[in-house]
Design an enzyme around this catalytic site. Structure first.
Site, short mmCIF file in Angstrom:
data_model
loop_
_atom_site.label_atom_id
_atom_site.label_comp_id
_atom_site.label_asym_id
_atom_site.label_seq_id
_atom_site.Cartn_x
_atom_site.Cartn_y
_atom_site.Cartn_z
N TRP A 112 -23.11 32.23 -29.67
CA TRP A 112 -23.44 33.13 -30.75
C TRP A 112 -22.87 32.58 -32.07
O TRP A 112 -21.72 32.11 -32.09
CB TRP A 112 -22.88 34.53 -30.47
N ASP A 117 -33.51 46.75 -41.24
CA ASP A 117 -32.88 46.35 -39.98
C ASP A 117 -32.31 47.58 -39.26
O ASP A 117 -32.77 48.72 -39.46
CB ASP A 117 -31.81 45.28 -40.28
N ARG A 137 -21.42 45.23 -26.46
CA ARG A 137 -21.78 45.92 -27.71
C ARG A 137 -22.12 47.38 -27.42
O ARG A 137 -23.07 47.93 -27.97
CB ARG A 137 -22.94 45.23 -28.41
N TRP A 170 -37.68 42.03 -33.29
CA TRP A 170 -37.41 42.43 -31.90
C TRP A 170 -36.10 41.78 -31.47
O TRP A 170 -36.04 40.59 -31.23
CB TRP A 170 -38.58 41.99 -31.02
N ASP A 171 -35.07 42.59 -31.37
CA ASP A 171 -33.72 42.08 -31.13
C ASP A 171 -33.31 42.29 -29.67
O ASP A 171 -33.89 43.11 -28.95
CB ASP A 171 -32.75 42.82 -32.07
N MET A 172 -32.29 41.58 -29.23
CA MET A 172 -31.72 41.75 -27.87
C MET A 172 -30.28 41.28 -27.95
O MET A 172 -30.02 40.08 -28.05
CB MET A 172 -32.50 40.91 -26.87
N ASN A 173 -29.36 42.22 -27.93
CA ASN A 173 -27.99 41.88 -28.30
C ASN A 173 -27.00 41.75 -27.15
O ASN A 173 -25.79 41.84 -27.36
CB ASN A 173 -27.46 42.88 -29.33
N CYS A 222 -35.52 37.83 -32.01
CA CYS A 222 -34.11 37.71 -32.33
C CYS A 222 -33.35 38.09 -31.08
O CYS A 222 -33.74 39.01 -30.36
CB CYS A 222 -33.79 38.66 -33.48
N ASP A 280 -27.06 34.31 -36.36
CA ASP A 280 -26.34 35.30 -37.17
C ASP A 280 -25.39 34.61 -38.13
O ASP A 280 -24.83 35.25 -39.02
CB ASP A 280 -25.55 36.26 -36.27
C1 DGJ Z 1 -28.20 41.09 -34.36
C2 DGJ Z 1 -29.12 40.38 -35.29
O1 DGJ Z 1 -29.03 39.00 -35.08
C3 DGJ Z 1 -28.80 40.76 -36.72
O2 DGJ Z 1 -29.60 40.04 -37.61
C4 DGJ Z 1 -29.01 42.24 -36.87
O3 DGJ Z 1 -30.35 42.55 -36.68
C5 DGJ Z 1 -28.14 42.98 -35.89
N1 DGJ Z 1 -28.35 42.52 -34.53
C6 DGJ Z 1 -28.39 44.46 -35.96
O4 DGJ Z 1 -27.70 45.17 -35.02
#
Ligand code: DGJ
Length: 751
Positions: A214, A383, A460, A494-497, A543, A565
């Protein structure tokens, strides 16, 4: 042709003889649809030698059937002049009783059986307990640029269809396999690879690949290939920041940016994947086998069922890593991306994340939108933070309804305002996730993947929804579809954290529970495909906490990706360089953000702009804090970017100076029609008043004249027009000084 003599009978057993005879019968007439053996067709069958020649403009790939009817790879590399030089395939003889012919032979799609000891392409267990698989040729079919070859086990009706598609212009070939169970019993697939790429046997190869984490993705990594295996993989459920499913191989010391042979490949899969780079004795045969990761993999195929593997792409360049990247970029643009038929330049976007984080509101976003519009932004993206009870990362994921405190009248007033400013509107989602503190989780705790009675590891503060489930997939599709149908949303981020944890799927029958890894990804793909079909003007950004989901599978479905990021401009130079080895600048979303940034570093605003202008330019700064000078500079930069973005996004990239190697980084882009070129240069930190090295350009027309435009007067040469040969051989001198200096030079070909 299969022999049916005593040896074979002994090997197969009497019961199998019927099956073997059947293969002999079906394999007898080889259908030839191609042109003559000497034709220029992308796929040719040289019937008398039992060979197939796949040809791109500059490469050849040759396979053939050996005396045992196995499909063997014979050659991959620079294009061969004539089929007359080719001879029929022969398996390699046994080296010693410890090195079997099947292990020594370059099998295109080796089953695990007999005495096969290298990485197999397919490993199965039959319900009867048999775990031996020997694949031999059955039939072929050629359709233009596509070749299908069917293999079959020597005894059982277990078929494999290998499909090859040739991309002549881009010097690339796609391999894919489909495993088809026509036996009356369940066949459990334990490893399903898409195929293997072989380079010419010999020592001294070098592997180039992308590692990371990351905020530090796509770091170019190089090492010698030595005997044994090197496994590049993801076991995380998505593509991953840690490794990218791409490789390049060159003979050590032979290739650099502009010269030498480079073989490269990439998998189109956004889930658990695996590339095994293997140097096997005694010939030092290097191969790269790739496909689904077989870790925690098991796929029972009932009679009549089949399983297809991800696409596995390979290409060859004889002009070094620079050309290898340009081929891949062209390939992504022309053959992979959703706008491949009608390419569209990426709009300049604004994203609210770094400015407001979760603290979004109608008034706050409108204020940012107004400022963004003034500097020329075309797409305004709100966002995280707009939905559910999302005030920080502890709550709200899963509750995809507009937060009534932040947006009392829904999103429509903001969207209309953004549209009235001449911008499209985009919105952030993280569809695959749920916070335990959410209505969705309270209603459907069983939707999060887990093993019953076991801990559910949060990351998270969130859990992963089991997207492999039909009901979860339909729910998520419905929620997104509703938002898109009710609002003028043109773009989804479209995010995935987080990655998977405890990947249980207790509702599925026990033997099928491990299918979760693959079915999850297929369902994510399906949702995106259905959304795009229903909302044709929708664009999507992939993303995953930055660049955690970038591969040729997701790229068939999304228009750009969030690179990292880490938006600190100096760090970005290396992340972007690594990215450019495998992926096109067009899809590389790059924002200008505020300083001090990560590492506490502050770089000047022009430097930050020029770094970001080498991809799909975005702005992520808090515009409320910008000065009038910042706005004036930004407006000039965005205008300049719009005048060169076609070249940056659709043109050819030449990496001239690497940020890994010295004080200067320089990249050059040449438009597809050759009429424009752009040079970006960055000085990291000057020591001892050392002048920046002369920069020789590439890819120009030596005989043509170019009008030179330096936007900031940092070019030493003062002529307005210079010849292509001068620019490429004499080069340009740049008056860059101090720390984090930068410049851009634009060249227009004079008519
Ligand atoms: C992770 C993304 O990489 C960021 O750009 C942002 O969208 C955050 N998540 C938001 O929680």
């Amino acid at each position: 042709m299969l022999k049916t003599g005593k040896n074979l009978r002994r090997r197969l057993g009497q019961g199998a003889l019927l099956g073997a005879l059947m293969i002999a019968v079906v394999s007898a007439p080889v259908r030839v649809h191609g042109e003559g053996a000497m034709g220029d067709a992308p796929v040719r069958h040289v019937a008398d030698l039992r060979l197939w020649v796949l040809s791109t403009e500059r490469t050849s790939y040759v396979m053939g059937l050996n005396e045992r009817d196995e499909l063997q790879t014979l050659y991959w590399g620079e294009r061969l002049g004539s089929d007359h030089d080719l001879s029929a395939a022969h398996s390699r003889g046994e080296h010693a009783s410890f090195d079997s012919p099947e292990t020594m032979t370059n099998l295109e799609y080796p089953g695990w059986g007999g005495r096969y000891y290298s990485e197999p392409a397919l490993k199965v267990t039959l319900a009867s307990g048999v775990r031996d698989l020997v694949l031999k040729y059955v039939s072929q079919e050629i359709r233009g640029d596509t070749l299908e070859i069917r293999l079959k086990d020597i005894q059982y009706d277990l078929f494999v269809k290998l499909t090859y598609k040739v991309f002549p212009k881009e010097d690339m070939i796609r391999k894919q396999a489909e495993i088809d169970n026509r036996t009356p019993q369940v066949v459990t697939v334990e490893s399903a690879q898409s195929g293997a790429w072989y380079v010419p046997a010999g020592e001294g190869y070098r592997l180039t690949y992308l590692t990371g984490r990351w905020a530090g993705e796509t770091q170019l990594t190089r090492e010698p290939i030595l005997p044994g295996k090197k496994v590049l993989e993801s076991r995380r459920g998505n593509t991953s920041h840690q490794l990218n499913p791409w490789f390049a191989i060159d003979a050590r010391g032979e290739a650099d940016e502009e010269h030498g042979r480079v073989w490269f490949g990439a998998l189109g899969w956004s889930g658990n994947w695996k590339l095994v780079v293997e140097d096997t004795p005694p010939a030092h045969q290097v191969r790269v086998t790739g496909g689904y990761n077989d870790f925690d993999f098991s796929w029972p195929l009932a009679p009549g069922e089949s399983l297809s593997t991800p696409p596995y792409y390979g290409g060859f360049s004889r002009q070094g890593f620079g050309e290898a990247s340009r081929l891949l970029h062209r390939f992504e643009r022309d053959e992979i991306l959703p706008d491949r038929a009608h390419p569209r330049v990426r709009p300049v976007l604004y994203n609210s994340w770094e400015a407001t984080e979760f603290n979004v509101s109608e008034a706050g976003q409108k204020a940012l939108a107004e400022k963004a519009a003034k500097i020329g932004v075309e797409l305004f993206v709100m966002d995280d933070g707009w939905f559910g009870k999302r005030n920080d990362d502890h709550a709200g994921l899963g509750d995809w309804y507009v937060n009534p405190q932040k947006f009392p009248n829904g999103l429509k007033p903001l969207i209309s305002y953004v549209n009235s400013l001449g911008m499209d509107f985009g919105l952030w989602f993280e569809p695959e996730m749920v916070n335990p503190d959410s209505d969705l989780y309270r209603q459907h705790p069983d939707w999060a993947m887990n093993f019953p009675g076991r801990p559910r590891s949060e990351a998270r503060n969130q859990l992963v929804l089991n997207m492999a489930r039909q009901d979860v997939k339909e729910y998520i599709f419905g929620v997104l579809d509703k938002m898109l149908s009710e609002n003028n949303i043109k773009y989804i981020k479209w995010d995935m954290n987080r990655h998977f944890g405890e990947p249980g799927w207790q509702e599925a029958p026990l033997p099928e529970q491990k299918e979760i890894w693959v079915k999850y990804v297929r369902n994510v793909y399906e949702i995106i495909d259905r959304l795009r079909a229903k909302h044709p003007s929708l664009e999507i950004e992939s993303c995953s906490g930055g660049g955690g989901r970038v591969d040729l599978g997701i790229l068939e479905r999304v228009n750009e990706v969030w690179t990292s990021d880490n938006t600190e401009a100096f760090d970005r130079l290396r992340i972007q360089e690594g990215f450019s080895f495998a992926h096109a600048p067009k899809i590389m979303s790059a924002w200008v953000t505020d300083v001090p940034n990560m590492n506490g570093r502050s770089t000047p605003l022009p430097y930050r702009f020029l770094v970001a202008m080498q991809g799909a330019l975005g702005i992520g700064s808090n515009l409320n804090k910008w000065s009038a000078e910042d706005f004036a500079l930004a407006t000039r930069m965005v205008t300049t970017y719009k005048s060169i973005r076609e070249t940056v996004q659709q043109g050819d990239l030449y990496r001239l100076f690497s940020p890994r190697e010295g004080e200067l980084t320089a990249n050059q882009y040449v438009s597809a029609d050759g009429k424009q070129a752009v040079l970006f240069a960055f000085l990291h930190s000057q020591q001892y008043l050392r002048p920046a090295p002369t920069v020789c350009l590439r890819g120009l027309d030596g005989k043509a004249a170019y009008r030179i435009k330096s936007l900031d007067g940092k070019l030493v040469e003062k002529q307005e027009v210079l010849s292509g040969s001068f620019l490429m051989h004499h080069g340009l001198n740049l008056n860059l000084r101090g720390d984090y200096d930068s410049t851009v030079v634009i060249l227009e070909k004079a008519e």
